[in-house]
Motif scaffolding. Structure first.
Motif, PDB file in Angstrom:
ATOM      1  N   UNK A 152       0.847  -1.179   0.000  1.00 12.76           N
ATOM      2  CA  UNK A 152       0.000   0.000   0.000  1.00 12.76           C
ATOM      3  C   UNK A 152       0.889   1.236   0.000  1.00 12.76           C
ATOM      4  N   UNK A 153       0.689   2.132  -0.967  1.00 12.52           N
ATOM      5  CA  UNK A 153       1.432   3.398  -1.041  1.00 12.52           C
ATOM      6  C   UNK A 153       0.450   4.536  -0.797  1.00 12.52           C
ATOM      7  N   UNK A 154       0.698   5.298   0.260  1.00 15.26           N
ATOM      8  CA  UNK A 154      -0.178   6.400   0.630  1.00 15.26           C
ATOM      9  C   UNK A 154       0.576   7.697   0.364  1.00 15.26           C
ATOM     10  N   UNK A 155      -0.069   8.623  -0.347  1.00 16.41           N
ATOM     11  CA  UNK A 155       0.560   9.903  -0.675  1.00 16.41           C
ATOM     12  C   UNK A 155      -0.484  10.995  -0.451  1.00 16.41           C
ATOM     13  N   UNK A 156      -0.277  11.816   0.586  1.00 17.39           N
ATOM     14  CA  UNK A 156      -1.221  12.863   0.949  1.00 17.39           C
ATOM     15  C   UNK A 156      -0.559  14.221   0.742  1.00 17.39           C
ATOM     16  N   UNK A 157      -1.238  15.115   0.034  1.00 19.92           N
ATOM     17  CA  UNK A 157      -0.760  16.475  -0.195  1.00 19.92           C
ATOM     18  C   UNK A 157      -1.606  17.419   0.662  1.00 19.92           C
ATOM     19  N   UNK A 158      -0.924  18.333   1.352  1.00 22.10           N
ATOM     20  CA  UNK A 158      -1.580  19.309   2.216  1.00 22.10           C
ATOM     21  C   UNK A 158      -1.403  20.716   1.656  1.00 22.10           C
ATOM     22  N   UNK A 159      -2.185  21.628   2.206  1.00 26.43           N
ATOM     23  CA  UNK A 159      -2.022  23.036   1.871  1.00 26.43           C
ATOM     24  C   UNK A 159      -0.637  23.489   2.323  1.00 26.43           C
ATOM     25  N   UNK A 160      -0.051  24.443   1.602  1.00 21.02           N
ATOM     26  CA  UNK A 160       1.258  24.955   1.985  1.00 21.02           C
ATOM     27  C   UNK A 160       2.412  24.085   1.528  1.00 21.02           C
ATOM     28  N   UNK A 161       2.243  23.339   0.429  1.00 16.82           N
ATOM     29  CA  UNK A 161       3.304  22.486  -0.127  1.00 16.82           C
ATOM     30  C   UNK A 161       3.864  21.491   0.888  1.00 16.82           C
ATOM     31  N   UNK A 162       2.993  20.855   1.630  1.00 18.00           N
ATOM     32  CA  UNK A 162       3.396  19.817   2.570  1.00 18.00           C
ATOM     33  C   UNK A 162       2.876  18.487   2.057  1.00 18.00           C
ATOM     34  N   UNK A 163       3.613  17.413   2.370  1.00 21.02           N
ATOM     35  CA  UNK A 163       3.188  16.090   1.930  1.00 21.02           C
ATOM     36  C   UNK A 163       3.509  15.032   2.973  1.00 21.02           C
ATOM     37  N   UNK A 164       2.760  13.940   2.911  1.00 21.95           N
ATOM     38  CA  UNK A 164       2.969  12.770   3.756  1.00 21.95           C
ATOM     39  C   UNK A 164       3.024  11.563   2.836  1.00 21.95           C
ATOM     40  N   UNK A 165       4.047  10.731   3.007  1.00 21.12           N
ATOM     41  CA  UNK A 165       4.186   9.510   2.220  1.00 21.12           C
ATOM     42  C   UNK A 165       4.401   8.340   3.155  1.00 21.12           C
ATOM     43  N   UNK A 166       3.747   7.234   2.854  1.00 17.12           N
ATOM     44  CA  UNK A 166       3.922   6.024   3.647  1.00 17.12           C
ATOM     45  C   UNK A 166       3.780   4.821   2.729  1.00 17.12           C
ATOM     46  N   UNK A 167       4.746   3.926   2.769  1.00 18.08           N
ATOM     47  CA  UNK A 167       4.670   2.672   2.014  1.00 18.08           C
ATOM     48  C   UNK A 167       4.579   1.541   3.031  1.00 18.08           C
ATOM     49  N   UNK A 168       3.559   0.708   2.874  1.00 17.24           N
ATOM     50  CA  UNK A 168       3.326  -0.375   3.828  1.00 17.24           C
ATOM     51  C   UNK A 168       3.322  -1.703   3.078  1.00 17.24           C
ATOM     52  N   UNK A 169       4.234  -2.596   3.440  1.00 20.42           N
ATOM     53  CA  UNK A 169       4.198  -3.976   2.952  1.00 20.42           C
ATOM     54  C   UNK A 169       3.325  -4.736   3.939  1.00 20.42           C
ATOM     55  N   UNK A 170       2.137  -5.064   3.522  1.00 21.78           N
ATOM     56  CA  UNK A 170       1.123  -5.567   4.445  1.00 21.78           C
ATOM     57  C   UNK A 170       1.376  -7.000   4.893  1.00 21.78           C
ATOM     58  N   UNK A 171       0.911  -7.289   6.094  1.00 17.22           N
ATOM     59  CA  UNK A 171       1.087  -8.590   6.720  1.00 17.22           C
ATOM     60  C   UNK A 171       0.410  -9.692   5.914  1.00 17.22           C
TER      61      UNK A 171
END
Length: 150
Positions: free
Chosen positions: A76-95
């Motif tokens: 699972x690859x999660x990519x979240x973009x926020x206001x103000x040029x901020x981002x969150x990325x998370x890659x999860x190799x699931x159980x």
């Protein structure tokens, strides 16, 4: 003296050693390439039922049009973009294995909820697989000393 063998910048002060810039030759280049966005952490939780795994990402002020989640049966690859040029990325190799076609995403103003259908109705011990510890073996005694702390 503390130094990386690939660039030979030596220091006797440990804090100076830790603050040392990474080199362009070895593997201790630890700075992420600047994409113009500031990487921010997000709190997320998960829980499971018999047939589903639900991940909740607490993402206030995210931009839904630019936010995306990619998934296959085990990653699972999660990519979240926020206001103000901020981002969150998370890659999860699931159980376990999920059925992507029966999984869905729900975004609200304050959170993102990912509901994934398990392929088998078993209890997962944890959300992600533990990282694999790989030991490198050297051929013919040829030791690669690049970026090894001395």
């Amino acid at each position: 003296m503390k130094y990386y063998s690939c660039c030979k910048r030596k220091t006797s002060d440990f804090n100076t050693f830790l603050a040392q810039e990474g080199c362009t030759r070895g593997n201790h280049l630890w700075r992420k390439k600047d994409t113009g966005k500031k990487v921010v952490p997000c709190r997320f939780d998960w829980h499971q039922t018999g047939g589903q795994v639900i991940i909740t990402i607490y993402a206030k002020n995210s931009i839904p049009e630019l936010t995306y989640v990619d998934a296959n049966s085990s990653v699972l690859n999660i990519h979240v973009i926020f206001e103000g040029d901020k981002e969150f990325e998370q890659k999860i190799s699931m159980w376990g294995v999920i059925d992507v076609s029966k999984s869905h995403l729900n975004m609200t103003a304050t959170k993102i909820e990912i509901t994934m259908k398990k392929s088998e109705p078993i209890t997962w011990a944890r959300l992600d697989l533990p990282p694999v510890q790989v030991e490198e073996t050297k051929k013919n005694g040829d030791a690669d000393e690049d970026c090894k702390e001395d």
